[in-house]
Design a protein around this motif. Structure first.
Motif, PDB file in Angstrom:
ATOM      1  N   ALA A 127       0.886  -1.172   0.015  1.00  5.32           N
ATOM      2  CA  ALA A 127       0.078  -0.120  -0.022  1.00  5.32           C
ATOM      3  C   ALA A 127       0.526   1.300  -0.058  1.00  5.32           C
ATOM      4  CB  ALA A 127      -0.859  -0.007   1.302  1.00  5.32           C
ATOM      5  N   GLY A 128       2.000   1.162   0.313  1.00  4.84           N
ATOM      6  CA  GLY A 128       3.027   2.459   0.683  1.00  4.84           C
ATOM      7  C   GLY A 128       2.381   3.489   1.384  1.00  4.84           C
ATOM      8  N   LEU A 129       2.188   2.755   2.693  1.00  2.00           N
ATOM      9  CA  LEU A 129       1.729   3.518   3.802  1.00  2.00           C
ATOM     10  C   LEU A 129       2.285   3.381   5.198  1.00  2.00           C
ATOM     11  CD1 LEU A 129      -2.318   3.061   3.158  1.00  2.00           C
ATOM     12  CD2 LEU A 129      -0.958   5.407   2.483  1.00  2.00           C
ATOM     13  N   PRO A 130       3.473   3.659   5.182  1.00  2.00           N
ATOM     14  CA  PRO A 130       4.330   3.092   6.310  1.00  2.00           C
ATOM     15  C   PRO A 130       3.985   3.958   7.629  1.00  2.00           C
ATOM     16  CG  PRO A 130       5.837   4.664   4.849  1.00  2.00           C
ATOM     17  CD  PRO A 130       4.335   4.132   4.180  1.00  2.00           C
ATOM     18  N   LEU A 131       3.628   5.305   7.430  1.00  2.00           N
ATOM     19  CA  LEU A 131       3.205   6.042   8.393  1.00  2.00           C
ATOM     20  C   LEU A 131       1.896   5.462   9.068  1.00  2.00           C
ATOM     21  CD1 LEU A 131       3.532   9.685   6.920  1.00  2.00           C
ATOM     22  CD2 LEU A 131       4.726   8.820   8.790  1.00  2.00           C
ATOM     23  N   ARG A 132       1.156   4.871   8.377  1.00  2.00           N
ATOM     24  CA  ARG A 132       0.029   4.476   9.280  1.00  2.00           C
ATOM     25  C   ARG A 132       0.409   3.013   9.874  1.00  2.00           C
ATOM     26  NH1 ARG A 132      -5.197   4.525   6.881  1.00  2.00           N
ATOM     27  NH2 ARG A 132      -5.775   3.268   8.592  1.00  2.00           N
ATOM     28  N   GLU A 162      10.839   2.842   9.523  1.00  2.00           N
ATOM     29  CA  GLU A 162      11.424   3.967  10.038  1.00  2.00           C
ATOM     30  C   GLU A 162      12.689   4.361   9.484  1.00  2.00           C
ATOM     31  OE1 GLU A 162       9.770   4.451  14.520  1.00  2.00           O
ATOM     32  OE2 GLU A 162      11.445   3.276  14.052  1.00  2.00           O
ATOM     33  N   LEU A 163      13.448   3.247   9.144  1.00  2.00           N
ATOM     34  CA  LEU A 163      14.950   3.430   8.526  1.00  2.00           C
ATOM     35  C   LEU A 163      14.765   3.626   6.894  1.00  2.00           C
ATOM     36  CD1 LEU A 163      17.920   3.607   8.064  1.00  2.00           C
ATOM     37  CD2 LEU A 163      17.730   1.112   8.178  1.00  2.00           C
ATOM     38  N   LEU A 164      13.992   2.545   6.357  1.00  2.00           N
ATOM     39  CA  LEU A 164      13.882   2.671   4.853  1.00  2.00           C
ATOM     40  C   LEU A 164      12.836   3.367   4.157  1.00  2.00           C
ATOM     41  CD1 LEU A 164      14.341  -1.372   4.480  1.00  2.00           C
ATOM     42  CD2 LEU A 164      16.035   0.386   4.373  1.00  2.00           C
ATOM     43  N   PHE A 165      11.768   3.546   4.860  1.00  2.01           N
ATOM     44  CA  PHE A 165      10.705   4.601   4.248  1.00  2.01           C
ATOM     45  C   PHE A 165      11.010   5.787   4.477  1.00  2.01           C
ATOM     46  CE2 PHE A 165       8.875   0.028   4.038  1.00  2.01           C
ATOM     47  CZ  PHE A 165       8.698   0.076   2.556  1.00  2.01           C
ATOM     48  N   LEU A 166      10.986   6.265   5.788  1.00  2.67           N
ATOM     49  CA  LEU A 166      10.842   7.388   6.631  1.00  2.67           C
ATOM     50  C   LEU A 166      12.504   8.037   6.416  1.00  2.67           C
ATOM     51  CD1 LEU A 166       8.390   7.128   9.191  1.00  2.67           C
ATOM     52  CD2 LEU A 166       8.111   7.385   6.851  1.00  2.67           C
ATOM     53  N   GLY A 167      13.434   7.429   6.667  1.00  5.25           N
ATOM     54  CA  GLY A 167      14.898   7.898   6.704  1.00  5.25           C
ATOM     55  C   GLY A 167      15.004   8.481   8.021  1.00  5.25           C
ATOM     56  N   ASP A 168      14.212   7.934   9.203  1.00  8.11           N
ATOM     57  CA  ASP A 168      14.137   8.858  10.480  1.00  8.11           C
ATOM     58  C   ASP A 168      15.212   7.924  11.186  1.00  8.11           C
ATOM     59  OD1 ASP A 168      13.820   9.490  12.972  1.00  8.11           O
ATOM     60  OD2 ASP A 168      11.779   9.853  12.907  1.00  8.11           O
ATOM     61  N   ILE A 169      16.573   8.200  11.208  1.00  5.67           N
ATOM     62  CA  ILE A 169      17.723   7.493  11.827  1.00  5.67           C
ATOM     63  C   ILE A 169      17.362   7.238  13.266  1.00  5.67           C
ATOM     64  CG2 ILE A 169      20.117   7.125  11.951  1.00  5.67           C
ATOM     65  CD1 ILE A 169      19.410   6.714   9.369  1.00  5.67           C
ATOM     66  N   SER A 209      19.633   7.581   2.370  1.00  2.00           N
ATOM     67  CA  SER A 209      18.659   7.926   1.151  1.00  2.00           C
ATOM     68  C   SER A 209      18.690   6.888   0.187  1.00  2.00           C
ATOM     69  CB  SER A 209      19.350   9.226   0.556  1.00  2.00           C
ATOM     70  OG  SER A 209      20.733   9.117   0.324  1.00  2.00           O
ATOM     71  N   GLN A 210      20.115   6.232   0.050  1.00  2.00           N
ATOM     72  CA  GLN A 210      20.161   5.134  -1.161  1.00  2.00           C
ATOM     73  C   GLN A 210      19.016   4.015  -0.530  1.00  2.00           C
ATOM     74  OE1 GLN A 210      24.017   3.977  -1.931  1.00  2.00           O
ATOM     75  NE2 GLN A 210      24.517   6.192  -2.652  1.00  2.00           N
ATOM     76  N   ALA A 211      19.079   3.831   0.926  1.00  2.00           N
ATOM     77  CA  ALA A 211      18.203   2.509   1.264  1.00  2.00           C
ATOM     78  C   ALA A 211      16.801   2.866   0.994  1.00  2.00           C
ATOM     79  CB  ALA A 211      18.416   2.024   2.710  1.00  2.00           C
ATOM     80  N   ALA A 215      13.963   0.780  -0.778  1.00  3.50           N
ATOM     81  CA  ALA A 215      12.447   0.469  -0.105  1.00  3.50           C
ATOM     82  C   ALA A 215      11.378   1.033  -1.121  1.00  3.50           C
ATOM     83  CB  ALA A 215      12.336   1.366   1.177  1.00  3.50           C
ATOM     84  N   TRP A 216      11.514   2.135  -1.660  1.00  5.56           N
ATOM     85  CA  TRP A 216      10.317   2.688  -2.375  1.00  5.56           C
ATOM     86  C   TRP A 216      10.238   2.085  -3.877  1.00  5.56           C
ATOM     87  CZ3 TRP A 216       6.352   4.829  -0.185  1.00  5.56           C
ATOM     88  CH2 TRP A 216       6.435   5.357   0.705  1.00  5.56           C
TER      89      TRP A 216
END
Length: 261
Positions: A127-132, A162-169, A209-211, A215-216
């Motif tokens: 679905a591409g909805l990692p925040l949900r 969090e790492l792959l989709f959001l980049g929130d280290i 960013s590359q990871a 993921a996307w």
């Protein structure tokens, strides 16, 4: 499908993949094997079916459980499995309802750990909805403890998103640390070591960013509807990457240059 990435991306994805391998199986692959026998009652209006299902899920999520919370959670998982496995419908409407099923389960039975592991890949990848997905996992983790069987896996899955989709280290490092702490209590020393190793790796390699592009691109590859693919492509481009289409139907995901390049 063919992707092109440099060694830094490969190392990052490889590390996360190693963690997932510690689970013994990947929920996404389990779900992809599910076969639903479709009926032949004529032409289906799959978009109307999806709209009806959305209304039904909203109703179930808002109604009282009358003391049958576990049954509601079990019903929701079974409904999700049928929803996920309906290939014909998902090619048209996508997987946008996936987090709705997880929301209902978390509300009614947050200790139902297996449901997180089955639904979260569909919610984030298909679905591409990692925040949900992350929001639902956060709510569930508030009700869980290290003594809950396999609960450390939810921290692990959350860290991956969090790492792959959001980049929130920072958020990812916290989730991996919690996964390690809870895995230690559960005597899963292998996963504990892997999770702590990831925290150390992220401390020394903050550029994700590359990871994220990888993921996307995984979302793009697994999407069965054009809206999700477009969303995935937009996110790749925002990160400085791009999708390239080859002459023979090949698809290349080109990531941005690493800060170390």
């Amino acid at each position: 499908m063919i992707t092109t990435f440099n060694q830094q991306w490969v190392k990052t994805i490889g590390l996360v993949s190693g963690l997932i391998a510690c689970l013994g199986s990947i929920s996404y692959l389990q779900l992809s094997r599910i076969n639903i026998v479709s009926n032949n009652l004529g032409v289906r209006d799959v978009q109307q079916e999806a709209n009806t299902e959305k209304v039904k899920l909203n109703f179930v999520n808002s109604m009282p459980s009358f003391g049958f919370k576990n049954l509601v959670a079990n019903w929701s998982l079974l409904q999700f499995i049928q929803y996920y496995g309906d290939d014909d419908a998902r090619k048209v409407t996508g997987f946008d309802l996936s987090p709705d099923y997880l929301d209902i389960i978390v509300k009614n039975d947050p200790r139902f750990v297996k449901s997180y592991l089955l639904i979260s890949p569909a919610s984030s990848i298909n679905a591409g909805l990692p925040l949900r997905t992350i929001s639902a996992m956060n709510k569930g983790l508030e009700k869980l403890s290290p003594q809950t069987k396999d609960a450390y896996l939810i921290w692990l899955y959350k860290g991956v998103d969090e790492l792959l989709f959001l980049g929130d280290i920072n958020a990812a490092k916290n989730s991996y640390s919690m996964a390690a702490d809870w895995a230690k209590i559960a005597n899963n020393t292998r996963l504990e070591r892997a999770a702590r190793g990831t925290v150390e790796y992220l401390s020394n390699n903050p550029d994700s960013s590359q990871a994220q592009v990888g993921a996307w691109f995984l979302v793009w590859v697994n999407a069965r509807d054009q809206n999700t693919r477009k969303m995935a492509q937009n996110n790749i481009e925002k990160l400085g990457g791009k999708i390239v289409f080859g002459e023979n139907g090949q698809v290349f995901a080109v990531p941005p240059k690493s800060l170390k390049d």
